[in-house]
Scaffold this motif. Structure first.
Motif, PDB file in Angstrom:
ATOM      1  N   THR A 155      -6.641  -6.167   8.367  1.00 50.94           N
ATOM      2  CA  THR A 155      -7.094  -5.673   7.064  1.00 50.94           C
ATOM      3  C   THR A 155      -6.948  -4.153   6.985  1.00 50.94           C
ATOM      4  OG1 THR A 155      -8.746  -7.387   7.192  1.00 50.94           O
ATOM      5  CG2 THR A 155      -8.961  -5.820   5.403  1.00 50.94           C
ATOM      6  N   THR A 200      -3.251  -3.204   6.732  1.00 52.61           N
ATOM      7  CA  THR A 200      -2.692  -3.358   5.388  1.00 52.61           C
ATOM      8  C   THR A 200      -3.148  -2.229   4.488  1.00 52.61           C
ATOM      9  OG1 THR A 200      -2.970  -5.714   5.730  1.00 52.61           O
ATOM     10  CG2 THR A 200      -2.397  -5.021   3.515  1.00 52.61           C
ATOM     11  N   ASN A 238      -0.676   0.516   2.885  1.00 49.39           N
ATOM     12  CA  ASN A 238      -0.521   0.597   1.437  1.00 49.39           C
ATOM     13  C   ASN A 238      -0.836   1.988   0.910  1.00 49.39           C
ATOM     14  OD1 ASN A 238       0.324  -1.953   1.258  1.00 49.39           O
ATOM     15  ND2 ASN A 238      -1.511  -2.797   0.306  1.00 49.39           N
ATOM     16  N   LYS A 258       1.892   4.357  -0.946  1.00 44.25           N
ATOM     17  CA  LYS A 258       1.665   4.895  -2.282  1.00 44.25           C
ATOM     18  C   LYS A 258       1.796   6.408  -2.277  1.00 44.25           C
ATOM     19  CE  LYS A 258      -1.352   1.478  -4.348  1.00 44.25           C
ATOM     20  NZ  LYS A 258      -2.713   1.150  -4.703  1.00 44.25           N
ATOM     21  N   VAL A 295       5.391   7.497  -2.107  1.00 48.16           N
ATOM     22  CA  VAL A 295       6.117   7.284  -3.354  1.00 48.16           C
ATOM     23  C   VAL A 295       5.696   8.284  -4.418  1.00 48.16           C
ATOM     24  CG1 VAL A 295       6.427   5.649  -5.222  1.00 48.16           C
ATOM     25  CG2 VAL A 295       6.550   4.872  -2.886  1.00 48.16           C
ATOM     26  N   ARG A 296       4.388   8.528  -4.497  1.00 51.79           N
ATOM     27  CA  ARG A 296       3.891   9.496  -5.473  1.00 51.79           C
ATOM     28  C   ARG A 296       4.499  10.869  -5.233  1.00 51.79           C
ATOM     29  NH1 ARG A 296      -2.096   8.184  -4.662  1.00 51.79           N
ATOM     30  NH2 ARG A 296      -2.296   6.247  -5.817  1.00 51.79           N
ATOM     31  N   LEU A 332       8.125  11.096  -6.254  1.00 53.14           N
ATOM     32  CA  LEU A 332       8.261  11.206  -7.705  1.00 53.14           C
ATOM     33  C   LEU A 332       7.853  12.597  -8.180  1.00 53.14           C
ATOM     34  CD1 LEU A 332       8.897   9.660 -10.334  1.00 53.14           C
ATOM     35  CD2 LEU A 332       6.474   9.207 -10.529  1.00 53.14           C
ATOM     36  N   VAL A 368      13.270   6.854  -6.064  1.00 54.27           N
ATOM     37  CA  VAL A 368      12.726   5.593  -5.562  1.00 54.27           C
ATOM     38  C   VAL A 368      13.246   4.459  -6.440  1.00 54.27           C
ATOM     39  CG1 VAL A 368      10.643   4.310  -5.045  1.00 54.27           C
ATOM     40  CG2 VAL A 368      10.665   6.771  -4.816  1.00 54.27           C
ATOM     41  N   LEU A 408      12.586   0.963  -5.571  1.00 59.75           N
ATOM     42  CA  LEU A 408      11.710  -0.204  -5.547  1.00 59.75           C
ATOM     43  C   LEU A 408      10.641  -0.026  -4.471  1.00 59.75           C
ATOM     44  CD1 LEU A 408      11.924  -3.276  -6.701  1.00 59.75           C
ATOM     45  CD2 LEU A 408      12.595  -3.772  -4.396  1.00 59.75           C
ATOM     46  N   VAL A 409       9.441  -0.440  -4.789  1.00 62.83           N
ATOM     47  CA  VAL A 409       8.384  -0.440  -3.782  1.00 62.83           C
ATOM     48  C   VAL A 409       7.897  -1.868  -3.633  1.00 62.83           C
ATOM     49  CG1 VAL A 409       6.186   0.535  -3.092  1.00 62.83           C
ATOM     50  CG2 VAL A 409       7.687   1.817  -4.600  1.00 62.83           C
ATOM     51  N   ASP A 410       7.943  -2.380  -2.445  1.00 64.25           N
ATOM     52  CA  ASP A 410       7.529  -3.758  -2.210  1.00 64.25           C
ATOM     53  C   ASP A 410       6.343  -3.760  -1.247  1.00 64.25           C
ATOM     54  OD1 ASP A 410       7.211  -6.396  -1.759  1.00 64.25           O
ATOM     55  OD2 ASP A 410       9.232  -6.781  -1.008  1.00 64.25           O
ATOM     56  N   PHE A 411       5.157  -3.988  -1.809  1.00 64.42           N
ATOM     57  CA  PHE A 411       3.960  -3.908  -0.971  1.00 64.42           C
ATOM     58  C   PHE A 411       3.877  -5.078  -0.010  1.00 64.42           C
ATOM     59  CE2 PHE A 411       2.792  -1.179  -4.497  1.00 64.42           C
ATOM     60  CZ  PHE A 411       2.310  -0.091  -3.805  1.00 64.42           C
ATOM     61  N   LYS A 412       4.456  -6.197  -0.383  1.00 65.35           N
ATOM     62  CA  LYS A 412       4.384  -7.375   0.466  1.00 65.35           C
ATOM     63  C   LYS A 412       5.090  -7.120   1.800  1.00 65.35           C
ATOM     64  CE  LYS A 412       3.096 -11.691   0.787  1.00 65.35           C
ATOM     65  NZ  LYS A 412       3.746 -12.850   0.188  1.00 65.35           N
ATOM     66  N   THR A 413       6.274  -6.564   1.723  1.00 65.69           N
ATOM     67  CA  THR A 413       7.014  -6.292   2.958  1.00 65.69           C
ATOM     68  C   THR A 413       6.838  -4.840   3.402  1.00 65.69           C
ATOM     69  OG1 THR A 413       8.975  -5.870   1.647  1.00 65.69           O
ATOM     70  CG2 THR A 413       8.759  -8.051   2.572  1.00 65.69           C
ATOM     71  N   TYR A 425      12.510   1.097  -1.182  1.00 67.06           N
ATOM     72  CA  TYR A 425      13.956   1.247  -1.325  1.00 67.06           C
ATOM     73  C   TYR A 425      14.192   2.539  -2.065  1.00 67.06           C
ATOM     74  CZ  TYR A 425      14.584  -3.695  -0.164  1.00 67.06           C
ATOM     75  OH  TYR A 425      14.595  -4.899   0.466  1.00 67.06           O
ATOM     76  N   GLN A 468      -3.211 -12.024   1.647  1.00 67.87           N
ATOM     77  CA  GLN A 468      -2.809 -11.169   0.554  1.00 67.87           C
ATOM     78  C   GLN A 468      -2.549 -12.020  -0.695  1.00 67.87           C
ATOM     79  OE1 GLN A 468       0.623  -8.942   1.421  1.00 67.87           O
ATOM     80  NE2 GLN A 468      -0.046  -7.208   0.215  1.00 67.87           N
ATOM     81  N   GLN A 474      12.623  -6.950  -9.450  1.00 65.02           N
ATOM     82  CA  GLN A 474      11.176  -6.812  -9.261  1.00 65.02           C
ATOM     83  C   GLN A 474      10.441  -8.040  -9.757  1.00 65.02           C
ATOM     84  OE1 GLN A 474      10.101  -3.193 -11.232  1.00 65.02           O
ATOM     85  NE2 GLN A 474      10.667  -1.914  -9.493  1.00 65.02           N
ATOM     86  N   SER A 484       9.663   2.147 -10.771  1.00 69.86           N
ATOM     87  CA  SER A 484       9.280   1.659  -9.453  1.00 69.86           C
ATOM     88  C   SER A 484       7.942   2.209  -8.998  1.00 69.86           C
ATOM     89  CB  SER A 484      10.363   2.015  -8.437  1.00 69.86           C
ATOM     90  OG  SER A 484      10.595   3.392  -8.483  1.00 69.86           O
ATOM     91  N   CYS A 522       1.961   2.679  -8.213  1.00 69.73           N
ATOM     92  CA  CYS A 522       1.453   3.599  -7.198  1.00 69.73           C
ATOM     93  C   CYS A 522       0.541   4.660  -7.788  1.00 69.73           C
ATOM     94  CB  CYS A 522       2.602   4.291  -6.495  1.00 69.73           C
ATOM     95  SG  CYS A 522       3.597   3.124  -5.622  1.00 69.73           S
TER      96      CYS A 522
END
Lengths: 228, 219
Positions: free
Chosen positions: A52, A55, A59, A63, A66-67, A70, A82, A84-89, A93, B2, B107, B215, B219
């Motif tokens: 937990t 994760t 995350n 974030k 990425v912020r 940008l 940026v 793509l952001v994939d939180f699952k994996t 990208y 999740q 997405q 994207s 966030c």
């Protein structure tokens, strides 16, 4: 350190990806996204952490990175876009920047010093713009600066340790880290960092407080003494 | 674990306060289900990576901005859910580059794969993903069919070869090749919608800036 790719991803997740580098927190791959060359930065599981917590930390860092990427672009500082952001994996990208890192440029057999001077000025300006906008890169080293092939533009990468701050101390430390990178690895070319600092001074609005702090940091080192 | 989290987040139980807004969401997402020239998007089962490669093989076009499209009827039909096959109707003036659409579709597929769709269908998710905001109704209004919009780009996942013809009958307009998309774009409107600063445009194209906004929404 135990590190393995995220198991939630399918086995073929990294198919067609080429490993570029690996750090303590993430692996960086070169791949293709929807027909474009892209960089895939995937933060792997830390097995020694509670899942937990792991994760949550991942995350947050994802974030933040990425912020900052940008925000850097909003401030007019070259940084990868940026995609793509994939939180699952736990993957980001982003745009693939074709070019050499500053480190490679300086370590090359033949170094065109006149050209390097121009790059140093651009680095100083970029860092100044970033700092004025309230972003501190956190890991400014010569390997995190890419000189783009087609137009010799300076691109900052790896905002993984970046933070939003307008405190002079943090900016001073940022500059100090960059100075150390230049002096420790590339001192054969003379004092390159002075040029960066000069350009920084020329384009930053808050240069005086930052440079004062920088001088202090230089005396004592990156870490503050916390006595008492 | 999740997945469970996401599940509870997006599917409120009866009686919960979220339910009301959820119904609204459903309604709004219906608005978007309609179509015109078709981007064919293949939805391959899962394996995170495989999805994208087949994403977009073929694009047939979009309508000519020669006259205003029957947007009001279209919208009504969408609300009724009368349009079959369903597709995403996108205001072509808001699309600087096809890559944007691919990204949004990707997405949407990813969210579908993870069980975390925010809207009710893949097609509405595509539209929603185009926007840089988290506000669903607003996104659909901004990027979907609205009154007075003169060109539409229609995208459909898993499109069969005759879907395009079928969808074309719903829209009054001319089909034009997809290569004309860039001439439809309205840079000023795009800049306003995504709040893109002039400084950013010095660094790269408008499409790049839009990618960043899309994207980083979460966030």
């Amino acid at each position: 350190m135990e590190a393995s790719p995220d198991n939630t991803a399918a086995d073929d997740f990294f198919e067609g990806c080429q490993l570029i580098s690996q750090g303590a927190e993430a692996r960086v791959w070169q791949t293709e996204l929807l027909g474009r060359q892209a960089i895939l930065k995937q933060r792997f599981n830390k097995k020694y952490r509670h899942p937990t917590l792991d994760t949550k930390l991942t995350n947050t860092r994802l974030k933040q990175e990425v912020r900052s990427l940008l925000k850097a672009r909003k401030l007019g500082v070259m940084a990868p876009t940026v995609y793509l952001v994939d939180f699952k994996t736990r993957a980001i990208y982003m745009e693939h920047v074709a070019g050499k890192t500053m480190k490679e440029v300086l370590n090359a057999a033949e170094v065109d010093l006149a050209e390097v001077q121009g790059m140093l000025v651009k680095i100083g300006q970029a860092v100044a713009m970033l700092h004025d906008g309230g972003v501190v890169h956190g890991d400014l080293t010569t390997s995190n600066i890419i000189v783009r092939d087609n137009d010799q533009q300076v691109v900052l990468i790896d905002f993984g340790l970046s933070s939003n701050t307008s405190i002079a101390e943090d900016k001073g430390v940022d500059l100090y880290v960059l100075e150390r990178a230049f002096t420790s690895a590339h001192s054969i070319h003379g004092n390159l960092f002075d040029k960066v600092l000069e350009a920084y001074k020329g384009s930053s609005r808050h240069w005086s407080s930052t440079l004062n702090r920088f001088a202090e940091v230089r005396m004592r080192g990156r870490k503050r003494l916390m006595v008492g | 674990m999740q997945r469970n989290l996401l599940h509870t987040k997006h599917c409120p139980r009866p009686g919960s306060r979220k339910l009301k807004s959820y119904k609204l969401r459903k309604l709004v997402s219906h608005l978007i289900f309609n179509a015109w020239p078709v981007l064919r998007v293949g939805r391959q089962a899962c394996g995170t990576k495989a999805i994208y490669q087949d994403l977009l093989r073929d694009c047939s076009g979009k309508s000519q901005p020669s006259w205003s499209i029957n947007s009001r009827e279209l919208r009504e039909q969408i609300v009724e859910g009368a349009l079959e096959p369903e597709a995403a109707f996108i205001k072509a003036s808001m699309v600087p580059d096809l890559f944007i659409i691919r990204l949004a579709a990707y997405q949407a597929l990813l969210a579908h794969h993870n069980g975390s769709l925010t809207t009710r269908s893949l097609h509405s998710e595509l539209l929603f993903n185009l926007s840089g905001s988290k506000h669903i109704a607003e996104s659909l209004k901004k990027f979907g069919v609205s009154e007075g919009c003169s060109s539409l780009l229609v995208a459909r996942f898993d499109a069969a070869s005759n879907d395009g013809d079928q969808i074309a009958t719903y829209v009054q307009g001319n089909l034009t090749p997809i290569s004309g998309l860039s001439s439809c774009a309205d840079p000023q409107a795009i800049k306003e919608a995504y709040k893109i600063l002039p400084l950013e445009l010095e660094l790269g194209s408008l499409a790049d800036a839009v990618c960043g906004r899309m994207s980083t929404r979460s966030c």
